[in-house]
Design a protein around this motif. Structure first.
Motif, PDB file in Angstrom:
ATOM      1  N   GLU A  52       0.854  -1.180   0.047  1.00  0.00           N
ATOM      2  CA  GLU A  52      -0.021  -0.259   0.159  1.00  0.00           C
ATOM      3  C   GLU A  52       0.936   1.571   0.104  1.00  0.00           C
ATOM      4  N   ILE A  53       2.243   1.476   0.576  1.00  0.00           N
ATOM      5  CA  ILE A  53       3.164   2.328   0.863  1.00  0.00           C
ATOM      6  C   ILE A  53       3.505   2.694  -0.441  1.00  0.00           C
ATOM      7  N   SER A  54       3.739   1.602  -1.737  1.00  0.00           N
ATOM      8  CA  SER A  54       4.851   1.862  -2.599  1.00  0.00           C
ATOM      9  C   SER A  54       3.591   1.910  -4.239  1.00  0.00           C
ATOM     10  N   ASP A  55       2.220   1.225  -3.350  1.00  0.00           N
ATOM     11  CA  ASP A  55       0.878   1.764  -4.220  1.00  0.00           C
ATOM     12  C   ASP A  55       0.951   3.493  -4.609  1.00  0.00           C
ATOM     13  N   ALA A  56       0.886   4.526  -3.454  1.00  0.00           N
ATOM     14  CA  ALA A  56       0.381   5.375  -3.138  1.00  0.00           C
ATOM     15  C   ALA A  56       1.989   6.361  -3.392  1.00  0.00           C
ATOM     16  N   LEU A  57       3.022   5.867  -3.146  1.00  0.00           N
ATOM     17  CA  LEU A  57       4.328   6.551  -3.497  1.00  0.00           C
ATOM     18  C   LEU A  57       4.500   6.006  -5.071  1.00  0.00           C
ATOM     19  N   ALA A  58       4.243   5.233  -5.556  1.00  0.00           N
ATOM     20  CA  ALA A  58       3.914   5.209  -7.405  1.00  0.00           C
ATOM     21  C   ALA A  58       3.430   6.016  -7.990  1.00  0.00           C
ATOM     22  N   ALA A  59       1.703   6.295  -7.783  1.00  0.00           N
ATOM     23  CA  ALA A  59       0.876   7.584  -7.571  1.00  0.00           C
ATOM     24  C   ALA A  59       1.916   8.827  -7.149  1.00  0.00           C
ATOM     25  N   LEU A  60       2.231   8.913  -6.701  1.00  0.00           N
ATOM     26  CA  LEU A  60       2.609  10.426  -6.694  1.00  0.00           C
ATOM     27  C   LEU A  60       4.141  10.296  -7.862  1.00  0.00           C
ATOM     28  N   THR A  61       5.185   9.310  -7.627  1.00  0.00           N
ATOM     29  CA  THR A  61       5.845   9.957  -8.386  1.00  0.00           C
ATOM     30  C   THR A  61       5.376   9.731  -9.768  1.00  0.00           C
TER      31      THR A  61
END
Length: 111
Positions: free
Chosen positions: A98-107
């Motif tokens: 879930e952290i990776s998904d939010a970070l991927a959307a951010l980047t």
């Protein structure tokens, strides 16, 4: 600035956060919070591999203006910002996914 292991001695102002350029993750919590302690290895694993994302770790609590300005109620709360604008928020993350998904959307935002 990758993963930050320690809370800032002095939190930034909301204006400072709103002016932060690029991708930033603001983490609200405390060193003694059990939920925060359990989430740290997950946060470190994901953010430690990111060189282009700033990690701002803010100790939160009663009377702390920055946390109140973001409406933080539970710890840890991760607020994902792109050029000072919130793109995602995670409260008490349980998995690296879930952290990776939010970070991927951010980047990916703005590319």
């Amino acid at each position: 600035m990758p993963y930050a292991a320690s809370h800032l001695a002095q939190p930034p102002s909301r204006d400072d956060v709103d002016r932060m350029p690029g991708a930033t993750v603001v983490e609200f919590g405390t060193p003694w919070c059990g939920h925060c302690q359990r989430a740290q290895p997950l946060i470190e694993q994901v953010l430690g591999a990111q060189s282009g994302v700033a990690h701002v770790k803010v100790e939160d609590g009663p009377g702390q203006r920055l946390g109140r300005s973001f409406g933080v109620k539970l710890w840890p709360t991760l607020v994902f910002l792109k050029d000072g604008k919130e793109t995602a928020r995670l409260v008490r993350p349980q998995t690296t996914g879930e952290i990776s998904d939010a970070l991927a959307a951010l980047t990916a935002a703005g590319h």
